[in-house]
Design an enzyme around this catalytic site. Structure first.
Site, PDB file in Angstrom:
ATOM      1  N   CYS A  62       0.805  -1.224   0.000  1.00 11.71           N
ATOM      2  CA  CYS A  62       0.000   0.000   0.000  1.00 11.71           C
ATOM      3  C   CYS A  62       0.837   1.273   0.000  1.00 11.71           C
ATOM      4  O   CYS A  62       0.296   2.376  -0.129  1.00 11.71           O
ATOM      5  CB  CYS A  62      -0.926   0.004   1.205  1.00 11.71           C
ATOM      6  SG  CYS A  62      -1.928  -1.490   1.319  1.00 11.71           S
ATOM      7  N   HIS A  97      -3.069   7.696   6.116  1.00  9.61           N
ATOM      8  CA  HIS A  97      -3.247   6.385   5.488  1.00  9.61           C
ATOM      9  C   HIS A  97      -4.675   5.930   5.764  1.00  9.61           C
ATOM     10  O   HIS A  97      -5.370   5.477   4.860  1.00  9.61           O
ATOM     11  CB  HIS A  97      -2.217   5.397   6.021  1.00  9.61           C
ATOM     12  CG  HIS A  97      -2.238   4.083   5.321  1.00  9.61           C
ATOM     13  ND1 HIS A  97      -2.098   3.968   3.958  1.00  9.61           N
ATOM     14  CD2 HIS A  97      -2.414   2.814   5.791  1.00  9.61           C
ATOM     15  CE1 HIS A  97      -2.165   2.696   3.607  1.00  9.61           C
ATOM     16  NE2 HIS A  97      -2.360   1.970   4.699  1.00  9.61           N
ATOM     17  N   GLU A 132      -1.794   4.736  13.671  1.00  9.99           N
ATOM     18  CA  GLU A 132      -1.433   5.957  12.960  1.00  9.99           C
ATOM     19  C   GLU A 132      -1.679   7.183  13.825  1.00  9.99           C
ATOM     20  O   GLU A 132      -0.904   8.149  13.797  1.00  9.99           O
ATOM     21  CB  GLU A 132      -2.202   6.076  11.646  1.00  9.99           C
ATOM     22  CG  GLU A 132      -1.699   7.224  10.779  1.00  9.99           C
ATOM     23  CD  GLU A 132      -2.292   7.257   9.382  1.00  9.99           C
ATOM     24  OE1 GLU A 132      -1.797   8.044   8.542  1.00  9.99           O
ATOM     25  OE2 GLU A 132      -3.261   6.511   9.116  1.00  9.99           O
ATOM     26  N   LYS A 134      -9.721   7.967   2.002  1.00  9.22           N
ATOM     27  CA  LYS A 134     -10.163   6.607   1.718  1.00  9.22           C
ATOM     28  C   LYS A 134     -11.605   6.399   2.167  1.00  9.22           C
ATOM     29  O   LYS A 134     -12.260   5.438   1.741  1.00  9.22           O
ATOM     30  CB  LYS A 134      -9.249   5.592   2.406  1.00  9.22           C
ATOM     31  CG  LYS A 134      -7.845   5.488   1.806  1.00  9.22           C
ATOM     32  CD  LYS A 134      -7.023   4.422   2.498  1.00  9.22           C
ATOM     33  CE  LYS A 134      -5.634   4.283   1.887  1.00  9.22           C
ATOM     34  NZ  LYS A 134      -4.755   5.430   2.193  1.00  9.22           N
ATOM     35  N   HIS A 151      -9.799   1.997  -0.466  1.00  9.34           N
ATOM     36  CA  HIS A 151      -8.345   1.827  -0.400  1.00  9.34           C
ATOM     37  C   HIS A 151      -7.838   1.313  -1.743  1.00  9.34           C
ATOM     38  O   HIS A 151      -8.106   0.170  -2.124  1.00  9.34           O
ATOM     39  CB  HIS A 151      -7.994   0.871   0.722  1.00  9.34           C
ATOM     40  CG  HIS A 151      -6.534   0.781   1.027  1.00  9.34           C
ATOM     41  ND1 HIS A 151      -5.554   1.452   0.311  1.00  9.34           N
ATOM     42  CD2 HIS A 151      -5.858   0.081   1.994  1.00  9.34           C
ATOM     43  CE1 HIS A 151      -4.369   1.170   0.804  1.00  9.34           C
ATOM     44  NE2 HIS A 151      -4.527   0.344   1.822  1.00  9.34           N
ATOM     45  N   PHE A 201       1.651  -3.360   3.981  1.00 14.03           N
ATOM     46  CA  PHE A 201       1.997  -4.678   4.511  1.00 14.03           C
ATOM     47  C   PHE A 201       3.498  -4.899   4.358  1.00 14.03           C
ATOM     48  O   PHE A 201       4.116  -4.451   3.389  1.00 14.03           O
ATOM     49  CB  PHE A 201       1.261  -5.774   3.743  1.00 14.03           C
ATOM     50  CG  PHE A 201      -0.202  -5.913   4.100  1.00 14.03           C
ATOM     51  CD1 PHE A 201      -0.763  -5.218   5.146  1.00 14.03           C
ATOM     52  CD2 PHE A 201      -1.007  -6.777   3.375  1.00 14.03           C
ATOM     53  CE1 PHE A 201      -2.107  -5.363   5.477  1.00 14.03           C
ATOM     54  CE2 PHE A 201      -2.354  -6.937   3.690  1.00 14.03           C
ATOM     55  CZ  PHE A 201      -2.908  -6.231   4.742  1.00 14.03           C
TER      56      PHE A 201
END
Length: 410
Positions: free
Chosen positions: A163, A302, A313, A334, A339, A398
């Site tokens: 991502c 994010h 976050e 998002k 996403h 990830f």
């Protein structure tokens, strides 16, 4: 001496718009592009909604033969890059193409092509699958196809960091120009894996929400969040050395001022609980641009809508910003686009640059239930004016990949 790197073109194709302008307008106004999935049969699936790109016709930018030979994520990248290139006003007949490069990332590449050709191989034999299988499926083909279309002959590469792919690609392109290797780069990310494998893989690992209400599906920082919504699309910037842009009279849309990249070195999918890896990344980006936390007025988070990501976050911002954390506005777009995985960093770079140009922070849509662990100013439901010269965009992938871009208003 480090060179300045500015933005002279922006392109995007997203669930909320088929251009950068349309995407920004709808994100600014809180328009949600998430809807029931149309391209797959979801009757037997737990996941019912996604952020699909609607109304895109690849034959508007390529002939039918090229469209058949190009995967959807590659088509998206070409569409976004052509828009950005046109806005930049560059004339390749007047330029040294070896000083122009491409870095467009993707997290996965073409799962649709892999699925299609595997089914064909099972039925007909694997020696009879398409000779285009490999070039259509591989992750670097978006970057390669953009280079071909634009005539950029310098370095052509892509970052594959889940991502964080789009943000890493822009950051590495920024450094390549700043340090003198190239004068212009097309940089961003693209993804299109709303497919049987894509939806099934993320669903089986419990990363996706099973909410069926599109307005309460992607709900970052909300206490009732239950996972992210899979989206698709692309965002591409034309980055240019400042003096090169000025010399040709280009309109400057913004500036990349800093870039940070770190790794949690912790877990395949889970971020560090204390947010220290992402915090170090934000700090690195600010130090790279010689900016103090109190000078940054906005963060494009994010903000995936998974329970762990949003909590970590938030902790990361508090760690990186200290007392200034309570003063920064941080929203997750998002909540409207879903996403976009490797494409998210490219699209969110377009949104963050647009935020600075307009001095307006887009909202975190769909927010209803506060979470005490996500207690920053997330601009819930309605956007607002924000006066600031600097903004950050975060991408956390990830594998523990963290990437942050620092933008400056010009």
């Amino acid at each position: 001496m480090k060179r300045r790197v500015v933005i002279t073109g922006m392109g995007a194709i997203t669930p909320v718009g088929l251009s950068a302008k349309e995407t920004w307008t709808n994100v600014r106004n809180g328009v949600v592009g998430i809807a029931p999935i149309e391209t797959l049969d979801t009757e037997e699936r737990q996941v019912k909604v996604a952020g699909e790109v609607k109304g895109f016709d690849p034959t508007e930018i390529m002939d039918k033969m090229e469209a058949r030979r190009s995967a959807r994520f590659t088509q998206f990248a070409i569409k976004a890059a052509l828009e950005a290139f046109e806005q930049s006003g560059l004339d390749m007949a007047q330029e040294n193409a070896l000083r122009f490069g491409v870095n467009i990332g993707s997290g996965i590449g073409s799962l649709q092509t892999i699925e299609q050709e595997y089914r064909k191989g099972q039925k007909r034999g694997f020696d009879r699958i398409s000779p285009l299988f490999v070039p259509m499926a591989i992750v670097n083909m978006a970057a390669g196809s953009v280079a071909i279309r634009l005539g950029f002959k310098g370095s052509c590469t892509c970052c594959v960091t889940a991502c964080a792919s789009g943000t890493n690609s822009i950051g590495e392109a920024f450094h390549a120009i700043r340090d003198g290797y190239f004068d212009v780069m097309a940089a961003g990310g693209s993804e299109a894996c709303i497919s049987d494998l894509g939806l099934g893989g993320f669903s089986s690992m419990k990363a996706l929400t099973t909410a069926e209400d599109p307005l309460r599906a992607s709900i970052p920082f909300d206490r009732e969040r239950g996972g992210f919504v899979l989206g698709e699309g692309a965002g591409v910037l034309i980055l240019e050395e400042y003096e090169h842009a000025v010399a040709r009279g280009a309109e400057i849309l913004g500036e990349i001022a800093g870039y940070g990249a770190t790794c949690d070195a912790h877990h395949m999918t889970a971020p560090l609980e204390d947010g220290s890896g992402a915090a170090a990344c934000m700090t690195m980006a600010m130090e790279d641009g010689n900016v103090r936390p109190e000078e940054v007025g906005y963060i494009n988070a994010h903000g995936t809508g998974t329970p762990l990501n949003d909590r970590c976050e938030t902790a990361a911002v508090k760690l990186a910003f200290g007392e200034s954390a309570s003063n920064v506005v941080m929203s997750s777009t998002k909540s409207m686009t879903g996403h976009l995985l490797g494409g998210s960093g490219g699209v969110e770079a377009v949104i963050t640059a647009s935020m600075l140009r307009n001095q307006f922070a887009p909202p975190t849509a769909g927010y209803q239930v506060p979470d005490e662990n996500c207690d920053l100013d997330i601009c819930p439901n309605e956007g607002k004016a924000v006066e600031t010269q600097y903004a950050l965009s975060n991408s956390l992938g990830f594998g523990g990949h963290n990437a942050t871009l620092l933008f400056r208003r010009v």
